[in-house]
Design an enzyme around this catalytic site. Structure first.
Site, PDB file in Angstrom:
ATOM      1  N   ASP A  84       0.845  -0.886  -0.247  1.00 26.21           N
ATOM      2  CA  ASP A  84      -0.188   0.285   0.217  1.00 26.21           C
ATOM      3  C   ASP A  84       0.725   1.379  -0.150  1.00 26.21           C
ATOM      4  O   ASP A  84       1.858   1.341   0.972  1.00 26.21           O
ATOM      5  CB  ASP A  84      -1.031  -0.373   1.362  1.00 26.21           C
ATOM      6  CG  ASP A  84      -1.573   0.731   1.196  1.00 26.21           C
ATOM      7  OD1 ASP A  84      -2.594   1.404   0.191  1.00 26.21           O
ATOM      8  OD2 ASP A  84      -2.624   1.826   2.195  1.00 26.21           O
ATOM      9  N   GLU A 135      -0.869   5.765  -8.842  1.00 27.21           N
ATOM     10  CA  GLU A 135      -2.037   6.647  -7.849  1.00 27.21           C
ATOM     11  C   GLU A 135      -1.427   8.273  -8.225  1.00 27.21           C
ATOM     12  O   GLU A 135      -0.463   8.639  -8.914  1.00 27.21           O
ATOM     13  CB  GLU A 135      -1.492   7.175  -6.726  1.00 27.21           C
ATOM     14  CG  GLU A 135      -2.254   8.082  -5.978  1.00 27.21           C
ATOM     15  CD  GLU A 135      -2.213   8.582  -4.226  1.00 27.21           C
ATOM     16  OE1 GLU A 135      -2.158   7.366  -3.624  1.00 27.21           O
ATOM     17  OE2 GLU A 135      -2.106   8.721  -3.682  1.00 27.21           O
ATOM     18  N   ASN A 231      -8.658   0.871   6.198  1.00 30.56           N
ATOM     19  CA  ASN A 231      -7.095   0.649   7.157  1.00 30.56           C
ATOM     20  C   ASN A 231      -7.772   1.036   8.316  1.00 30.56           C
ATOM     21  O   ASN A 231      -8.284   0.100   9.771  1.00 30.56           O
ATOM     22  CB  ASN A 231      -6.235   1.310   7.226  1.00 30.56           C
ATOM     23  CG  ASN A 231      -5.121   0.897   7.489  1.00 30.56           C
ATOM     24  OD1 ASN A 231      -5.621   0.372   8.831  1.00 30.56           O
ATOM     25  ND2 ASN A 231      -3.856   1.824   7.228  1.00 30.56           N
TER      26      ASN A 231
HETATM   27  P1  13P Z   1      -8.544   4.310   6.202  1.00 30.20           P
HETATM   28  O1  13P Z   1      -7.294   4.056   6.956  1.00 30.20           O
HETATM   29  O2  13P Z   1      -8.924   5.813   5.880  1.00 30.20           O
HETATM   30  O3  13P Z   1      -9.990   3.129   5.145  1.00 30.20           O
HETATM   31  O4  13P Z   1      -7.829   4.512   4.493  1.00 30.20           O
HETATM   32  C1  13P Z   1      -6.839   3.625   4.485  1.00 30.20           C
HETATM   33  C2  13P Z   1      -6.771   3.568   3.095  1.00 30.20           C
HETATM   34  O5  13P Z   1      -6.594   4.121   1.463  1.00 30.20           O
HETATM   35  C3  13P Z   1      -5.024   2.213   2.643  1.00 30.20           C
HETATM   36  O6  13P Z   1      -4.757   3.160   1.625  1.00 30.20           O
END
Ligand code: 13P
Length: 289
Positions: A84, A135, A231
């Site tokens: 990520d 991205e 997340n």
């Molecule tokens: P959140 O923590 O807002 O759910 O976002 C997760 C995310 O985009 C991981 O890249």
């Protein structure tokens, strides 16, 4: 079964639903997400930020744990192990460690440099059968040291990156990592619509899945979002359930301090959050369709 994210996302885009990316932090997180995906027969993506990778002692540890757990638990649904918000160097580390998917976040570079680096990584990833996310624009807020201003993506730049052959594209559309502020303006559906029109079949990625209202999630899926990242929401559910257990004094009753007991309510809470999201995203029962 560990796979690249390419097929599952093509199917999701064509079928008008989204696959959830749930970020993992440790063994309990991973186990909860994998068991829920299997129970609900949903494809799933395990997200690993560079910070979480470091916390788990390195990407090699993460890949070895996920592969072994996938096998030991008899997981048959498609699972992608995905970096990520990867840096250029982080992408190469994950490729070497045995991840099945990477994200190169070149959004903070000038667009020419983002294009050049993404292009190189697309060739390397595809050569080895990995999928790759890129991205454009940025996700607001902060996640594990990755900070973004939250500017909306330029649809022409999105097209230029999509044309490089990436498997999924994250575009800033007013989304933010972490909790949304009271005065949040909401997602920019005009931007999302323009991006989908320029990028056609490309599965689009919605980061910052925590706290986005249901109607906005559904509208985003209808406009081409096929992957949604979550997340913070699992972290909040884990923390609340753990706090409740301790505040009720359960850690002091019998062998309630045993880590397997102490961490169990949090692990169950993650499962409930993942289930709720999979229902909302429409991915339940789609594992083998
Ligand atoms: P959140 O923590 O807002 O759910 O976002 C997760 C995310 O985009 C991981 O890249």
């Amino acid at each position: 079964m560990l796979v690249s994210a390419s097929e599952m996302l093509k199917k999701a885009k064509a079928g008008h639903y989204a696959v959830g990316q749930f970020n993992i932090n440790n063994l309990e997180w991973t186990k909860s997400v994998l068991l829920t995906a299997q129970e609900l027969q949903s494809p799933v993506i395990l997200g690993v930020s560079e910070g979480a990778g470091k916390y788990m002692t390195g990407f090699k540890t993460v890949a070895a744990m996920v592969k072994a757990m996938d096998e030991e638990l008899g997981i048959t649904v498609p699972v992608a192990l995905h970096l990520d918000h990867g840096s250029y160097e982080g992408c190469y580390k994950c490729i070497k460690a045995g991840f099945t998917s990477i994200m190169f976040d070149g959004s903070h570079y000038p667009i020419e440099e983002n294009i050049a680096k993404t292009q190189e990584l697309v060739a390397v990833a595809h050569n080895l059968g990995l999928s790759i996310e890129a991205e454009v624009g940025s996700i607001g807020g902060e996640e594990d040291g990755v900070v973004g201003a939250g500017e909306c993506a330029d649809p022409d730049e999105c097209k230029a990156i999509a044309d490089l052959g990436v498997d999924m594209l994250a575009a800033g559309i007013g989304n933010i990592h972490g909790k949304y502020p009271e005065n949040w303006a909401g997602l920019s559906f005009d931007t999302l619509d323009a991006i989908q029109q320029k990028t056609g079949e490309m599965p689009l990625v919605l980061h910052g899945g925590t706290g986005i209202p249901e109607d906005m999630i559904k509208k985003a899926i209808s406009l081409g979002v096929a992957k949604i990242n979550v997340n913070t929401e699992c972290q909040l559910s884990f923390a609340a359930a753990t706090r409740e257990y301790i505040e009720a004094g359960k850690d002091q009753q019998g062998k309630g301090f045993d880590p397997r007991k102490l961490l169990a309510p949090g692990a169950e809470a993650i499962k409930a959050t993942v289930k709720e999201k999979m229902e909302l995203f429409g991915s339940i029962g789609k594992a083998f369709e």
